[in-house]
Design a protein around this motif. Structure first.
Motif, PDB file in Angstrom:
ATOM      1  N   TYR A  79     -25.388  24.483 -28.640  1.00 51.80           N
ATOM      2  CA  TYR A  79     -24.443  24.313 -27.677  1.00 51.80           C
ATOM      3  C   TYR A  79     -24.774  23.977 -26.427  1.00 51.80           C
ATOM      4  O   TYR A  79     -25.709  24.422 -25.651  1.00 51.80           O
ATOM      5  N   GLY A  80     -24.199  22.537 -25.957  1.00 42.91           N
ATOM      6  CA  GLY A  80     -24.508  22.236 -24.728  1.00 42.91           C
ATOM      7  C   GLY A  80     -25.823  21.328 -24.805  1.00 42.91           C
ATOM      8  O   GLY A  80     -25.988  20.456 -23.498  1.00 42.91           O
ATOM      9  N   ASP A  81     -26.440  20.988 -25.770  1.00 41.92           N
ATOM     10  CA  ASP A  81     -27.637  20.404 -25.875  1.00 41.92           C
ATOM     11  C   ASP A  81     -27.169  18.763 -25.681  1.00 41.92           C
ATOM     12  O   ASP A  81     -26.096  18.638 -26.309  1.00 41.92           O
ATOM     13  N   LYS A  82     -27.912  18.020 -24.936  1.00 40.47           N
ATOM     14  CA  LYS A  82     -27.596  16.681 -24.920  1.00 40.47           C
ATOM     15  C   LYS A  82     -28.522  16.182 -25.845  1.00 40.47           C
ATOM     16  O   LYS A  82     -29.755  16.231 -25.916  1.00 40.47           O
ATOM     17  N   LEU A  83     -27.897  15.196 -26.884  1.00 36.18           N
ATOM     18  CA  LEU A  83     -28.507  14.804 -27.804  1.00 36.18           C
ATOM     19  C   LEU A  83     -28.638  12.928 -27.755  1.00 36.18           C
ATOM     20  O   LEU A  83     -27.669  12.458 -27.256  1.00 36.18           O
ATOM     21  N   ILE A  84     -29.464  12.310 -28.466  1.00 34.34           N
ATOM     22  CA  ILE A  84     -29.543  11.013 -28.679  1.00 34.34           C
ATOM     23  C   ILE A  84     -30.011  10.869 -30.109  1.00 34.34           C
ATOM     24  O   ILE A  84     -30.774  11.485 -30.703  1.00 34.34           O
ATOM     25  N   CYS A  85     -29.099  10.167 -30.675  1.00 33.09           N
ATOM     26  CA  CYS A  85     -29.261   9.608 -32.221  1.00 33.09           C
ATOM     27  C   CYS A  85     -29.595   8.213 -32.115  1.00 33.09           C
ATOM     28  O   CYS A  85     -28.755   7.535 -31.725  1.00 33.09           O
ATOM     29  N   ARG A  95     -29.041  -4.346 -49.847  1.00 33.07           N
ATOM     30  CA  ARG A  95     -28.320  -3.041 -49.407  1.00 33.07           C
ATOM     31  C   ARG A  95     -28.670  -2.877 -47.789  1.00 33.07           C
ATOM     32  O   ARG A  95     -29.421  -3.521 -47.215  1.00 33.07           O
ATOM     33  N   LEU A  96     -27.682  -2.099 -47.318  1.00 36.96           N
ATOM     34  CA  LEU A  96     -27.826  -2.056 -45.674  1.00 36.96           C
ATOM     35  C   LEU A  96     -28.435  -0.568 -45.648  1.00 36.96           C
ATOM     36  O   LEU A  96     -27.746   0.190 -45.914  1.00 36.96           O
ATOM     37  N   LYS A  97     -29.591  -0.594 -45.400  1.00 34.12           N
ATOM     38  CA  LYS A  97     -30.397   0.556 -45.065  1.00 34.12           C
ATOM     39  C   LYS A  97     -30.471   0.935 -43.619  1.00 34.12           C
ATOM     40  O   LYS A  97     -31.222  -0.013 -42.823  1.00 34.12           O
ATOM     41  N   ILE A  98     -30.216   2.069 -43.070  1.00 35.47           N
ATOM     42  CA  ILE A  98     -30.357   2.421 -41.669  1.00 35.47           C
ATOM     43  C   ILE A  98     -31.128   3.611 -41.345  1.00 35.47           C
ATOM     44  O   ILE A  98     -30.696   4.735 -42.191  1.00 35.47           O
ATOM     45  N   GLU A  99     -32.218   3.676 -40.606  1.00 31.81           N
ATOM     46  CA  GLU A  99     -32.845   5.045 -40.618  1.00 31.81           C
ATOM     47  C   GLU A  99     -32.480   5.642 -39.210  1.00 31.81           C
ATOM     48  O   GLU A  99     -32.048   4.877 -38.268  1.00 31.81           O
ATOM     49  N   TYR A 100     -32.352   6.963 -39.120  1.00 35.25           N
ATOM     50  CA  TYR A 100     -31.807   7.646 -37.856  1.00 35.25           C
ATOM     51  C   TYR A 100     -32.737   8.892 -37.393  1.00 35.25           C
ATOM     52  O   TYR A 100     -33.589   9.304 -38.208  1.00 35.25           O
ATOM     53  N   GLN A 101     -32.679   9.009 -36.295  1.00 38.70           N
ATOM     54  CA  GLN A 101     -33.617  10.124 -35.833  1.00 38.70           C
ATOM     55  C   GLN A 101     -32.792  10.707 -34.241  1.00 38.70           C
ATOM     56  O   GLN A 101     -32.202  10.258 -33.727  1.00 38.70           O
ATOM     57  N   VAL A 102     -32.452  12.082 -34.668  1.00 34.21           N
ATOM     58  CA  VAL A 102     -31.705  12.797 -33.592  1.00 34.21           C
ATOM     59  C   VAL A 102     -32.644  13.733 -32.826  1.00 34.21           C
ATOM     60  O   VAL A 102     -33.656  14.514 -33.276  1.00 34.21           O
ATOM     61  N   GLN A 103     -32.684  13.560 -31.630  1.00 33.36           N
ATOM     62  CA  GLN A 103     -33.483  14.149 -30.611  1.00 33.36           C
ATOM     63  C   GLN A 103     -33.090  14.556 -29.474  1.00 33.36           C
ATOM     64  O   GLN A 103     -31.822  14.326 -29.232  1.00 33.36           O
ATOM     65  N   HIS A 104     -33.497  15.448 -28.531  1.00 38.87           N
ATOM     66  CA  HIS A 104     -33.038  15.904 -27.466  1.00 38.87           C
ATOM     67  C   HIS A 104     -33.340  14.869 -26.567  1.00 38.87           C
ATOM     68  O   HIS A 104     -34.269  14.155 -26.320  1.00 38.87           O
ATOM     69  N   ALA A 105     -32.235  14.710 -25.615  1.00 37.59           N
ATOM     70  CA  ALA A 105     -31.898  13.416 -24.874  1.00 37.59           C
ATOM     71  C   ALA A 105     -33.241  13.714 -23.439  1.00 37.59           C
ATOM     72  O   ALA A 105     -33.827  12.644 -23.448  1.00 37.59           O
ATOM     73  N   GLN A 106     -33.380  14.742 -23.130  1.00 37.39           N
ATOM     74  CA  GLN A 106     -34.254  14.838 -22.096  1.00 37.39           C
ATOM     75  C   GLN A 106     -35.539  15.077 -22.681  1.00 37.39           C
ATOM     76  O   GLN A 106     -36.495  14.357 -21.937  1.00 37.39           O
ATOM     77  N   SER A 107     -35.861  15.840 -23.513  1.00 38.67           N
ATOM     78  CA  SER A 107     -37.356  16.274 -23.888  1.00 38.67           C
ATOM     79  C   SER A 107     -37.915  15.174 -24.999  1.00 38.67           C
ATOM     80  O   SER A 107     -39.084  15.049 -25.345  1.00 38.67           O
TER      81      SER A 107
END
Length: 147
Positions: A79-85, A95-107
């Motif tokens: 809760y409250g973490d700021k994320l960047i995807c 095909r349309l292939k997209i890779e993702y990474q979710v990480q803490h926005a600050q660290s």
């Protein structure tokens, strides 16, 4: 342009989020299914960037359903973490292939990674296309010309 030359371009988009209370599970961490939502938001940002968002897809005569999705959970978000995807376009020819990474926005600490694969199907008959329609390649080339 083809998939090989696409790798050099690194077409990407970012989605920022702050984890709301309703995204948590009983362990007080982000419920695993909500990462799919974060992927979707980043994917929409990427598609808007190349001017081929979902309404544009339909208008061009195609839907692009997801046929494969993979996620790997590394660490939990709370809760409250700021994320960047971050969404990165990896393939478009068949095909349309997209890779993702979710990480803490600050660290920058990695929390989750994965990919989605989508294929074009016609709006009227839902017939799957074995190669991506020319409109997708055109949208990517138009975007790259602006860089």
């Amino acid at each position: 342009m083809d998939n090989a030359s696409l790798k050099d371009l690194s077409i990407a988009a970012e989605y920022f989020a702050e984890v709301p209370f309703f995204d948590l599970d009983p362990m007080q961490i982000v419920w695993h299914g909500n990462y799919v939502k974060y992927f979707e938001e980043a994917r929409c940002q990427l598609l808007r960037k190349i001017d081929y968002d979902y309404p544009d897809m339909k208008q061009s005569g195609y839907y692009w359903p997801i046929i494969d999705m993979r996620l790997k959970y590394v660490k939990p978000a709370r809760y409250g973490d700021k994320l960047i995807c971050i969404a990165v376009l990896k393939e478009f020819e068949n095909r349309l292939k997209i890779e993702y990474q979710v990480q803490h926005a600050q660290s920058g600490e990695k929390l989750c990674k994965g990919y989605t694969a989508q294929v074009a199907v016609t709006v009227d008959t839902f017939e799957m296309q074995l190669i991506s329609p020319p409109i997708l390649k055109q949208k990517i080339e138009d975007y790259c010309e602006q860089l």
